[in-house]
Design a protein around this motif. Sequence first.
Motif, mmCIF file in Angstrom:
data_model
loop_
_atom_site.group_PDB
_atom_site.id
_atom_site.type_symbol
_atom_site.label_atom_id
_atom_site.label_comp_id
_atom_site.label_asym_id
_atom_site.label_seq_id
_atom_site.Cartn_x
_atom_site.Cartn_y
_atom_site.Cartn_z
ATOM 1 N N GLU A 87 -2.459 1.916 3.518
ATOM 2 C CA GLU A 87 -1.800 0.668 3.918
ATOM 3 C C GLU A 87 -2.806 -0.465 4.040
ATOM 4 O O GLU A 87 -2.539 -1.591 3.617
ATOM 5 C CB GLU A 87 -1.045 0.867 5.234
ATOM 6 N N ARG B 249 4.640 2.601 4.132
ATOM 7 C CA ARG B 249 4.646 3.636 3.100
ATOM 8 C C ARG B 249 5.509 4.798 3.552
ATOM 9 O O ARG B 249 5.609 5.090 4.738
ATOM 10 C CB ARG B 249 3.230 4.117 2.810
ATOM 11 N N ILE C 10 6.724 8.942 3.534
ATOM 12 C CA ILE C 10 5.998 10.172 3.832
ATOM 13 C C ILE C 10 6.143 11.215 2.731
ATOM 14 O O ILE C 10 5.598 12.301 2.836
ATOM 15 C CB ILE C 10 6.448 10.771 5.186
ATOM 16 N N PHE D 249 2.927 9.085 -0.965
ATOM 17 C CA PHE D 249 3.096 8.029 0.031
ATOM 18 C C PHE D 249 3.465 6.688 -0.609
ATOM 19 O O PHE D 249 2.731 5.716 -0.535
ATOM 20 C CB PHE D 249 1.822 7.875 0.876
#
Length: 75
Positions: free
Chosen positions: A2, A27, A29, A33
Amino acid sequence: LEDEDETAIVAYIEESFGVEAAVSVERGISDGFPREKIRIKITDFGICEQEERIYIMTRIREEVTDRFGCDTEII
């Protein structure tokens, strides 16, 4: 991931549009991602006049969505 995304998006916005922004990337999981949502807050429009701001915000949203492949929101 991120943080890397946020840095890359801020650099892209500043270079392409001449504005300063704060960026937040969410994002998922699942595998890899994937990016799910990008939120952008314009912190400084520079010398843009008021009527240009809506146009610039629309262009930023569209181009960031296309370039980074997920939904983008200007807050």
